[in-house]
Write a protein that holds these residues in place. Structure first.
Motif, PDB file in Angstrom:
ATOM      1  N   GLU A 218       0.918  -1.136  -0.025  1.00 44.21           N
ATOM      2  CA  GLU A 218      -0.086  -0.227  -0.036  1.00 44.21           C
ATOM      3  C   GLU A 218       0.912   1.214   0.079  1.00 44.21           C
ATOM      4  O   GLU A 218       0.527   2.194  -0.799  1.00 44.21           O
ATOM      5  N   PHE A 219       2.022   1.318   0.869  1.00 46.67           N
ATOM      6  CA  PHE A 219       2.906   2.312   0.902  1.00 46.67           C
ATOM      7  C   PHE A 219       3.665   2.704  -0.448  1.00 46.67           C
ATOM      8  O   PHE A 219       3.474   3.839  -0.917  1.00 46.67           O
ATOM      9  N   VAL A 220       4.094   1.421  -1.066  1.00 49.60           N
ATOM     10  CA  VAL A 220       4.873   1.761  -2.334  1.00 49.60           C
ATOM     11  C   VAL A 220       3.784   2.366  -3.430  1.00 49.60           C
ATOM     12  O   VAL A 220       4.202   3.191  -4.278  1.00 49.60           O
ATOM     13  N   LYS A 221       2.592   1.846  -3.440  1.00 50.24           N
ATOM     14  CA  LYS A 221       1.604   2.194  -4.452  1.00 50.24           C
ATOM     15  C   LYS A 221       1.308   3.653  -4.370  1.00 50.24           C
ATOM     16  O   LYS A 221       1.235   4.442  -5.172  1.00 50.24           O
ATOM     17  N   SER A 222       1.193   4.226  -3.140  1.00 53.98           N
ATOM     18  CA  SER A 222       1.041   5.645  -2.764  1.00 53.98           C
ATOM     19  C   SER A 222       2.242   6.376  -3.068  1.00 53.98           C
ATOM     20  O   SER A 222       2.131   7.529  -3.608  1.00 53.98           O
ATOM     21  N   PHE A 223       3.309   5.943  -2.638  1.00 50.90           N
ATOM     22  CA  PHE A 223       4.488   6.989  -2.907  1.00 50.90           C
ATOM     23  C   PHE A 223       4.729   7.014  -4.499  1.00 50.90           C
ATOM     24  O   PHE A 223       4.955   8.104  -5.027  1.00 50.90           O
ATOM     25  N   GLY A 224       4.539   5.959  -5.279  1.00 48.74           N
ATOM     26  CA  GLY A 224       4.698   5.927  -6.686  1.00 48.74           C
ATOM     27  C   GLY A 224       5.532   5.157  -7.523  1.00 48.74           C
ATOM     28  O   GLY A 224       6.278   4.219  -6.739  1.00 48.74           O
ATOM     29  N   ASP A 225       5.500   4.910  -8.715  1.00 51.83           N
ATOM     30  CA  ASP A 225       6.288   3.960  -9.449  1.00 51.83           C
ATOM     31  C   ASP A 225       7.831   4.074  -9.160  1.00 51.83           C
ATOM     32  O   ASP A 225       8.502   3.250  -9.519  1.00 51.83           O
ATOM     33  N   ASP A 226       8.261   5.277  -8.567  1.00 56.24           N
ATOM     34  CA  ASP A 226       9.843   5.379  -8.567  1.00 56.24           C
ATOM     35  C   ASP A 226      10.422   4.940  -7.258  1.00 56.24           C
ATOM     36  O   ASP A 226      11.667   5.014  -6.841  1.00 56.24           O
ATOM     37  N   PHE A 227       9.629   4.249  -6.177  1.00 57.60           N
ATOM     38  CA  PHE A 227      10.074   3.858  -5.085  1.00 57.60           C
ATOM     39  C   PHE A 227      10.589   2.381  -5.195  1.00 57.60           C
ATOM     40  O   PHE A 227       9.847   1.442  -5.585  1.00 57.60           O
ATOM     41  N   GLU A 228      12.007   2.134  -4.669  1.00 56.25           N
ATOM     42  CA  GLU A 228      12.497   1.211  -4.509  1.00 56.25           C
ATOM     43  C   GLU A 228      13.149   1.181  -3.077  1.00 56.25           C
ATOM     44  O   GLU A 228      13.939   2.080  -2.886  1.00 56.25           O
ATOM     45  N   PHE A 229      12.958   0.190  -2.197  1.00 48.84           N
ATOM     46  CA  PHE A 229      13.438   0.152  -1.008  1.00 48.84           C
ATOM     47  C   PHE A 229      15.062  -0.066  -1.074  1.00 48.84           C
ATOM     48  O   PHE A 229      15.501  -0.467  -2.155  1.00 48.84           O
ATOM     49  N   CYS A 230      15.720   1.045  -0.059  1.00 49.53           N
ATOM     50  CA  CYS A 230      17.068   0.869  -0.179  1.00 49.53           C
ATOM     51  C   CYS A 230      17.481  -0.584   0.500  1.00 49.53           C
ATOM     52  O   CYS A 230      17.092  -1.198   1.265  1.00 49.53           O
ATOM     53  N   ASN A 231      18.620  -1.105  -0.131  1.00 47.07           N
ATOM     54  CA  ASN A 231      19.411  -2.342   0.416  1.00 47.07           C
ATOM     55  C   ASN A 231      20.095  -1.904   1.777  1.00 47.07           C
ATOM     56  O   ASN A 231      20.096  -0.630   2.082  1.00 47.07           O
ATOM     57  N   GLN A 232      20.519  -3.000   2.404  1.00 47.75           N
ATOM     58  CA  GLN A 232      21.257  -2.726   3.563  1.00 47.75           C
ATOM     59  C   GLN A 232      22.384  -1.646   3.383  1.00 47.75           C
ATOM     60  O   GLN A 232      22.712  -0.746   4.221  1.00 47.75           O
ATOM     61  N   ARG A 233      23.259  -1.917   2.229  1.00 48.41           N
ATOM     62  CA  ARG A 233      24.396  -0.823   1.940  1.00 48.41           C
ATOM     63  C   ARG A 233      23.827   0.535   1.686  1.00 48.41           C
ATOM     64  O   ARG A 233      24.397   1.288   2.034  1.00 48.41           O
ATOM     65  N   GLN A 234      22.861   0.732   0.971  1.00 49.30           N
ATOM     66  CA  GLN A 234      22.510   1.994   0.654  1.00 49.30           C
ATOM     67  C   GLN A 234      21.954   2.576   1.811  1.00 49.30           C
ATOM     68  O   GLN A 234      21.943   3.837   2.031  1.00 49.30           O
ATOM     69  N   LEU A 235      21.221   1.967   2.801  1.00 46.93           N
ATOM     70  CA  LEU A 235      20.897   2.611   4.083  1.00 46.93           C
ATOM     71  C   LEU A 235      21.986   3.008   4.886  1.00 46.93           C
ATOM     72  O   LEU A 235      21.868   4.290   5.591  1.00 46.93           O
ATOM     73  N   ILE A 236      23.113   2.477   4.738  1.00 47.54           N
ATOM     74  CA  ILE A 236      24.340   2.652   5.631  1.00 47.54           C
ATOM     75  C   ILE A 236      24.916   3.845   4.982  1.00 47.54           C
ATOM     76  O   ILE A 236      25.443   4.937   5.513  1.00 47.54           O
ATOM     77  N   GLU A 237      24.969   3.909   3.767  1.00 45.59           N
ATOM     78  CA  GLU A 237      25.641   5.153   2.934  1.00 45.59           C
ATOM     79  C   GLU A 237      24.700   6.266   3.069  1.00 45.59           C
ATOM     80  O   GLU A 237      25.350   7.314   3.152  1.00 45.59           O
ATOM     81  N   GLU A 238      23.548   6.086   3.148  1.00 43.13           N
ATOM     82  CA  GLU A 238      22.521   7.282   3.644  1.00 43.13           C
ATOM     83  C   GLU A 238      22.651   7.763   4.824  1.00 43.13           C
ATOM     84  O   GLU A 238      22.899   9.051   5.028  1.00 43.13           O
ATOM     85  N   MET A 239      23.021   6.941   5.754  1.00 49.73           N
ATOM     86  CA  MET A 239      23.510   7.596   7.164  1.00 49.73           C
ATOM     87  C   MET A 239      24.759   8.208   6.995  1.00 49.73           C
ATOM     88  O   MET A 239      24.804   9.182   7.780  1.00 49.73           O
TER      89      MET A 239
END
Length: 299
Positions: A218-239
């Protein structure tokens, strides 16, 4: 029939992790906004927003006074206690002061919109009566992301509310959600969130990772087609990007929620370089000894 403590809770009841030892006083039920697409907390039918009467609150506080003895901290639940009027909040704090005189801290969640119709002077009066900490879920400093998740706030409205809290002498704890914008918006989410935090210099700052128990699709549909969950490495790089862009004086930082892969604690800016070194170690360690496993994240 009430449980222990002797309060008629409408379950489920949520609180910040740091309020584990506090008396949870449910003065409202649910959340008056309750439109944020990432939030699953108040979706049950029985959690429709409703203030509790001052008579019921007083009765419960009196019961707690008799049953619990010395209470040091009180958290005003549910998710939106600050939606109450200044008059009602004052009445509640006076009841706590009368029947629980040992209380040294009263805290609550606070939506930025809650403070639109309350003045700095009124907030200061509430502080004098014991309200000393407000938890503000900013989630992101990026306006595009805030619109996509239907937060109902912007960078400016969140900043204004936090500065009003500071002007009243009340401490603030700000929450940012790691991965809130997905992989596409990750970099800008980190930079804009750091920009927001720098502008308000909160007393406390925390992060957790975006996660869902039931409503992911439901969240992904509401956010839009351009949403893709960050993987573990991407989350740490974001931090890494987020912390590297922070310019704080003495904010206590915690990234130790059960959702986090990498546990980080410190005072910013004193410990900024130490935290960045830990992040660099996690990103470059082949054994990933710094990271929680999926099974240990406790979600």
């Amino acid at each position: 029939m009430f449980q222990y403590p002797p309060i008629n809770y409408i379950e489920p009841v949520f609180r910040p992790p740091s309020e584990a030892q506090s008396l949870i006083l449910q003065v409202t039920n649910g959340c008056s906004w309750n439109k944020c697409t990432y939030c699953e907390m108040y979706r049950a039918p029985q959690k429709k927003f409703r203030p509790k009467s001052i008579a019921d609150i007083t009765e419960e506080v009196i019961r707690c006074s008799a049953a619990l003895g010395a209470v040091r901290k009180v958290f005003l639940a549910d998710g939106d206690a600050m939606a109450l009027s200044f008059k009602r909040l004052k009445e509640i704090l006076l009841v706590i002061k009368e029947y629980l005189p040992s209380v040294s801290r009263v805290s609550a969640y606070c939506l930025p919109r809650n403070l639109l119709n309350i003045t700095v002077e009124e907030l200061s009066e509430l502080r004098e009566l014991g309200l000393s900490l407000l938890y503000v879920g900013a989630e992101s400093g990026n306006d595009e992301i805030l619109e996509k998740i239907e937060k109902g706030e912007t960078f400016e409205t969140t900043k204004d509310a936090l500065l009003k809290i500071k002007a009243a002498g009340i401490k603030s704890s700000v929450m940012i959600i790691n991965g809130m914008g997905g992989s596409r918006y990750s970099h800008q989410h980190a930079i804009d969130s750091a920009r927001l935090v720098n502008a308000v210099q909160p007393d406390y700052l925390a992060t957790l990772v975006l996660f869902f128990h039931e409503s992911e699709a439901e969240f992904v549909k509401s956010f839009g087609d351009d949403f893709e969950f960050c993987n573990q490495r991407q989350l740490i790089e974001e931090m890494q990007t987020f912390i590297s862009h922070l310019d704080l004086g003495k904010t206590i930082f915690r990234s130790d929620h059960a959702s986090n892969y990498l546990v980080l604690k410190g005072v910013l800016g004193r410990d900024k370089e130490k935290l960045l070194t830990m992040i660099d170690g996690a990103l470059n360690s082949e054994s990933s000894v710094f990271l929680r496993s999926e099974s240990s994240r406790g979600l």
